[in-house]
Write a protein that holds these residues in place. Structure first.
Motif, PDB file in Angstrom:
ATOM      1  N   ARG A   1       0.828  -1.217   0.000  1.00  0.00           N
ATOM      2  CA  ARG A   1       0.000   0.000   0.000  1.00  0.00           C
ATOM      3  C   ARG A   1       0.859   1.262   0.000  1.00  0.00           C
ATOM      4  NH1 ARG A   1      -4.933  -1.337  -1.814  1.00  0.00           N
ATOM      5  NH2 ARG A   1      -5.896  -3.013  -0.594  1.00  0.00           N
ATOM      6  N   GLU A   2       2.097   1.138  -0.431  1.00  0.00           N
ATOM      7  CA  GLU A   2       3.011   2.281  -0.376  1.00  0.00           C
ATOM      8  C   GLU A   2       2.471   3.476  -1.171  1.00  0.00           C
ATOM      9  OE1 GLU A   2       3.879  -0.783  -1.089  1.00  0.00           O
ATOM     10  OE2 GLU A   2       5.157  -1.398   0.600  1.00  0.00           O
ATOM     11  N   GLN A   3       2.012   3.211  -2.396  1.00  0.00           N
ATOM     12  CA  GLN A   3       1.518   4.298  -3.243  1.00  0.00           C
ATOM     13  C   GLN A   3       0.274   4.936  -2.653  1.00  0.00           C
ATOM     14  OE1 GLN A   3       0.878   3.159  -7.315  1.00  0.00           O
ATOM     15  NE2 GLN A   3       0.042   5.145  -7.919  1.00  0.00           N
ATOM     16  N   ASP A   4      -0.620   4.105  -2.123  1.00  0.00           N
ATOM     17  CA  ASP A   4      -1.853   4.626  -1.527  1.00  0.00           C
ATOM     18  C   ASP A   4      -1.554   5.492  -0.301  1.00  0.00           C
ATOM     19  OD1 ASP A   4      -3.751   2.880  -3.185  1.00  0.00           O
ATOM     20  OD2 ASP A   4      -2.465   1.395  -2.210  1.00  0.00           O
ATOM     21  N   LEU A   5      -0.651   4.995   0.558  1.00  0.00           N
ATOM     22  CA  LEU A   5      -0.297   5.739   1.758  1.00  0.00           C
ATOM     23  C   LEU A   5       0.411   7.046   1.403  1.00  0.00           C
ATOM     24  CD1 LEU A   5       0.927   2.793   4.012  1.00  0.00           C
ATOM     25  CD2 LEU A   5      -1.163   4.131   4.296  1.00  0.00           C
ATOM     26  N   ALA A   6       1.286   7.017   0.381  1.00  0.00           N
ATOM     27  CA  ALA A   6       1.979   8.240  -0.035  1.00  0.00           C
ATOM     28  C   ALA A   6       0.983   9.282  -0.524  1.00  0.00           C
ATOM     29  CB  ALA A   6       2.987   7.911  -1.130  1.00  0.00           C
ATOM     30  N   LEU A   7      -0.048   8.826  -1.248  1.00  0.00           N
ATOM     31  CA  LEU A   7      -1.077   9.742  -1.730  1.00  0.00           C
ATOM     32  C   LEU A   7      -1.830  10.379  -0.563  1.00  0.00           C
ATOM     33  CD1 LEU A   7      -2.813  10.941  -4.038  1.00  0.00           C
ATOM     34  CD2 LEU A   7      -4.251   8.889  -3.854  1.00  0.00           C
ATOM     35  N   LEU A   8      -2.176   9.570   0.427  1.00  0.00           N
ATOM     36  CA  LEU A   8      -2.893  10.097   1.591  1.00  0.00           C
ATOM     37  C   LEU A   8      -2.042  11.092   2.363  1.00  0.00           C
ATOM     38  CD1 LEU A   8      -4.619   6.843   2.929  1.00  0.00           C
ATOM     39  CD2 LEU A   8      -5.738   8.800   1.863  1.00  0.00           C
ATOM     40  N   VAL A   9      -0.768  10.785   2.564  1.00  0.00           N
ATOM     41  CA  VAL A   9       0.131  11.709   3.270  1.00  0.00           C
ATOM     42  C   VAL A   9       0.245  13.025   2.508  1.00  0.00           C
ATOM     43  CG1 VAL A   9       2.517  12.094   3.995  1.00  0.00           C
ATOM     44  CG2 VAL A   9       1.425   9.887   4.432  1.00  0.00           C
ATOM     45  N   ASP A  10       0.369  12.945   1.182  1.00  0.00           N
ATOM     46  CA  ASP A  10       0.464  14.151   0.359  1.00  0.00           C
ATOM     47  C   ASP A  10      -0.786  15.011   0.499  1.00  0.00           C
ATOM     48  OD1 ASP A  10       1.696  15.737  -1.953  1.00  0.00           O
ATOM     49  OD2 ASP A  10      -0.275  15.184  -2.771  1.00  0.00           O
ATOM     50  N   ARG A  11      -1.957  14.386   0.446  1.00  0.00           N
ATOM     51  CA  ARG A  11      -3.206  15.138   0.581  1.00  0.00           C
ATOM     52  C   ARG A  11      -3.352  15.742   1.974  1.00  0.00           C
ATOM     53  NH1 ARG A  11      -2.356  14.379  -3.922  1.00  0.00           N
ATOM     54  NH2 ARG A  11      -3.799  13.711  -5.575  1.00  0.00           N
ATOM     55  N   PHE A  12      -2.890  14.997   2.980  1.00  0.00           N
ATOM     56  CA  PHE A  12      -2.947  15.519   4.349  1.00  0.00           C
ATOM     57  C   PHE A  12      -2.059  16.750   4.496  1.00  0.00           C
ATOM     58  CE2 PHE A  12      -1.067  15.725   8.597  1.00  0.00           C
ATOM     59  CZ  PHE A  12      -2.208  15.922   9.359  1.00  0.00           C
ATOM     60  N   GLU A  13      -0.860  16.689   3.915  1.00  0.00           N
ATOM     61  CA  GLU A  13       0.075  17.814   4.021  1.00  0.00           C
ATOM     62  C   GLU A  13      -0.496  19.039   3.312  1.00  0.00           C
ATOM     63  OE1 GLU A  13       3.631  16.187   2.429  1.00  0.00           O
ATOM     64  OE2 GLU A  13       4.274  15.285   4.355  1.00  0.00           O
ATOM     65  N   GLN A  14      -1.161  18.839   2.182  1.00  0.00           N
ATOM     66  CA  GLN A  14      -1.797  19.959   1.492  1.00  0.00           C
ATOM     67  C   GLN A  14      -2.926  20.557   2.332  1.00  0.00           C
ATOM     68  OE1 GLN A  14      -2.657  19.606  -2.754  1.00  0.00           O
ATOM     69  NE2 GLN A  14      -1.411  17.722  -2.840  1.00  0.00           N
ATOM     70  N   THR A  15      -3.663  19.685   3.002  1.00  0.00           N
ATOM     71  CA  THR A  15      -4.746  20.160   3.878  1.00  0.00           C
ATOM     72  C   THR A  15      -4.179  20.973   5.034  1.00  0.00           C
ATOM     73  OG1 THR A  15      -6.080  18.220   3.328  1.00  0.00           O
ATOM     74  CG2 THR A  15      -6.698  19.431   5.305  1.00  0.00           C
ATOM     75  N   ALA A  16      -3.073  20.484   5.624  1.00  0.00           N
ATOM     76  CA  ALA A  16      -2.453  21.177   6.741  1.00  0.00           C
ATOM     77  C   ALA A  16      -1.965  22.567   6.344  1.00  0.00           C
ATOM     78  CB  ALA A  16      -1.286  20.350   7.290  1.00  0.00           C
ATOM     79  N   GLU A  17      -1.681  22.741   5.055  1.00  0.00           N
ATOM     80  CA  GLU A  17      -1.236  24.046   4.554  1.00  0.00           C
ATOM     81  C   GLU A  17      -2.398  24.946   4.149  1.00  0.00           C
ATOM     82  OE1 GLU A  17       1.364  23.066   1.367  1.00  0.00           O
ATOM     83  OE2 GLU A  17       2.943  22.248   2.670  1.00  0.00           O
ATOM     84  N   GLY A  18      -3.623  24.467   4.359  1.00  0.00           N
ATOM     85  CA  GLY A  18      -4.789  25.303   4.093  1.00  0.00           C
ATOM     86  C   GLY A  18      -5.487  25.042   2.784  1.00  0.00           C
ATOM     87  N   CYS A  19      -5.064  24.039   2.041  1.00  0.00           N
ATOM     88  CA  CYS A  19      -5.690  23.699   0.756  1.00  0.00           C
ATOM     89  C   CYS A  19      -6.511  22.434   0.942  1.00  0.00           C
ATOM     90  CB  CYS A  19      -4.618  23.502  -0.322  1.00  0.00           C
ATOM     91  SG  CYS A  19      -5.293  23.178  -1.955  1.00  0.00           S
ATOM     92  N   GLY A  20      -7.807  22.593   1.124  1.00  0.00           N
ATOM     93  CA  GLY A  20      -8.681  21.468   1.423  1.00  0.00           C
ATOM     94  C   GLY A  20      -8.657  20.381   0.363  1.00  0.00           C
ATOM     95  N   GLN A  21      -8.736  19.128   0.779  1.00  0.00           N
ATOM     96  CA  GLN A  21      -8.670  17.979  -0.122  1.00  0.00           C
ATOM     97  C   GLN A  21      -9.809  17.009   0.191  1.00  0.00           C
ATOM     98  OE1 GLN A  21      -5.993  17.572  -2.527  1.00  0.00           O
ATOM     99  NE2 GLN A  21      -5.739  19.728  -1.956  1.00  0.00           N
ATOM    100  N   VAL A  22     -10.199  16.216  -0.797  1.00  0.00           N
ATOM    101  CA  VAL A  22     -11.161  15.139  -0.612  1.00  0.00           C
ATOM    102  C   VAL A  22     -10.562  13.867  -1.180  1.00  0.00           C
ATOM    103  CG1 VAL A  22     -13.438  14.232  -1.195  1.00  0.00           C
ATOM    104  CG2 VAL A  22     -13.154  16.674  -0.731  1.00  0.00           C
ATOM    105  N   VAL A  23     -10.564  12.798  -0.411  1.00  0.00           N
ATOM    106  CA  VAL A  23     -10.073  11.509  -0.880  1.00  0.00           C
ATOM    107  C   VAL A  23     -11.204  10.494  -0.761  1.00  0.00           C
ATOM    108  CG1 VAL A  23      -8.417   9.634  -0.516  1.00  0.00           C
ATOM    109  CG2 VAL A  23      -7.710  12.019  -0.179  1.00  0.00           C
ATOM    110  N   LEU A  24     -11.501   9.782  -1.841  1.00  0.00           N
ATOM    111  CA  LEU A  24     -12.543   8.756  -1.853  1.00  0.00           C
ATOM    112  C   LEU A  24     -11.907   7.378  -1.950  1.00  0.00           C
ATOM    113  CD1 LEU A  24     -15.489   7.748  -2.121  1.00  0.00           C
ATOM    114  CD2 LEU A  24     -15.250   8.061  -4.601  1.00  0.00           C
ATOM    115  N   LEU A  25     -12.221   6.508  -0.975  1.00  0.00           N
ATOM    116  CA  LEU A  25     -11.804   5.108  -1.041  1.00  0.00           C
ATOM    117  C   LEU A  25     -13.001   4.272  -1.419  1.00  0.00           C
ATOM    118  CD1 LEU A  25      -9.987   6.449   1.433  1.00  0.00           C
ATOM    119  CD2 LEU A  25      -9.169   4.103   1.581  1.00  0.00           C
ATOM    120  N   ASN A  26     -12.875   3.530  -2.499  1.00  0.00           N
ATOM    121  CA  ASN A  26     -13.991   2.753  -3.005  1.00  0.00           C
ATOM    122  C   ASN A  26     -13.541   1.324  -3.248  1.00  0.00           C
ATOM    123  OD1 ASN A  26     -16.585   2.248  -3.992  1.00  0.00           O
ATOM    124  ND2 ASN A  26     -15.963   2.609  -6.095  1.00  0.00           N
ATOM    125  N   GLY A  27     -14.319   0.349  -2.794  1.00  0.00           N
ATOM    126  CA  GLY A  27     -13.937  -1.046  -3.022  1.00  0.00           C
ATOM    127  C   GLY A  27     -14.919  -1.984  -2.331  1.00  0.00           C
TER     128      GLY A  27
END
Length: 212
Positions: free
Chosen positions: A178-204
């Protein structure tokens, strides 16, 4: 007194979608998972047991004043496969549940201390971490070939989700692949922490680890 006790139990059981099969003397036979099933029926059954004890304490306060008596309850909970069938000659609307699971639950109730809920690992393993328990050891039960490890339910643990409960009870294994998935989540979290809101959808499909 009996009517007040039965009504008290029925109200708690209904809140957790349990089904009262029969009133057997001063006892109740209750199903969780049939005829209405949930993914957390084991948790519902144990929680209902604790709430019945708490409700009985309030009822006893009234009974002590009006009749000079108090009730003491014993509750046994076990989970497993059963046979559901109608009895010949009846109208088939009420089904009976038969099998080893029912027998073991009845034996647990019989050995429980007054004002306690006891259960087995079979039930606890369906909702690990949700309750604080006391291990009573392996006890011989009438009609059961091998001793059964019995646990007394003390209280809720404060765990709110099955994932959290599993983490507390048995720990979580490492992520694999899950390295790629976790890296994507960390990246989106860091963008959110900087004030740029993000939405991530997990579907399965169910069971692939979305909650984790």
């Amino acid at each position: 007194v009996v009517h007040a006790y039965q009504l008290m139990c029925a109200e708690v059981i209904a809140r957790h979608d349990g089904h009262i099969s029969q009133y057997a003397g001063d006892g109740l036979v209750v199903y969780f998972g049939y005829p209405l099933a949930h993914e957390n029926d084991a948790e519902r059954a144990l929680q209902a047991g604790l709430e019945i004890l708490h409700a009985c304490a309030r009822l006893n306060a009234r009974l002590q004043k009006s009749h000079g008596i108090r009730l003491a309850l014993r509750i046994g909970v076990h989970s497993g496969p059963v046979v559901v069938a109608g009895t010949c000659g009846d109208d088939q609307r009420e089904k009976q549940v038969l099998g080893h699971t029912v027998t073991l639950a009845a034996r647990l109730q019989a050995l429980a201390e007054p004002d306690s809920v006891v259960t087995t690992a079979a039930t606890l393993n369906l909702g690990p971490g949700f309750f604080v328990t006391t291990d009573l050891g392996a006890l011989p039960l009438k009609g059961i070939a091998e001793p059964v490890v019995v646990h007394r339910i003390v209280r809720r643990s404060g765990t709110r989700t099955r994932l959290e409960g599993a983490a507390v009870a048995i720990g979580l294994t490492p992520f694999v692949g899950r390295e790629q998935d976790l890296a994507l989540l960390v990246d989106r979290f860091e963008q959110t922490a900087e004030g740029c809101g993000q939405v991530v959808l997990l579907n399965g499909e169910a069971g692939i680890g979305k909650s984790r």
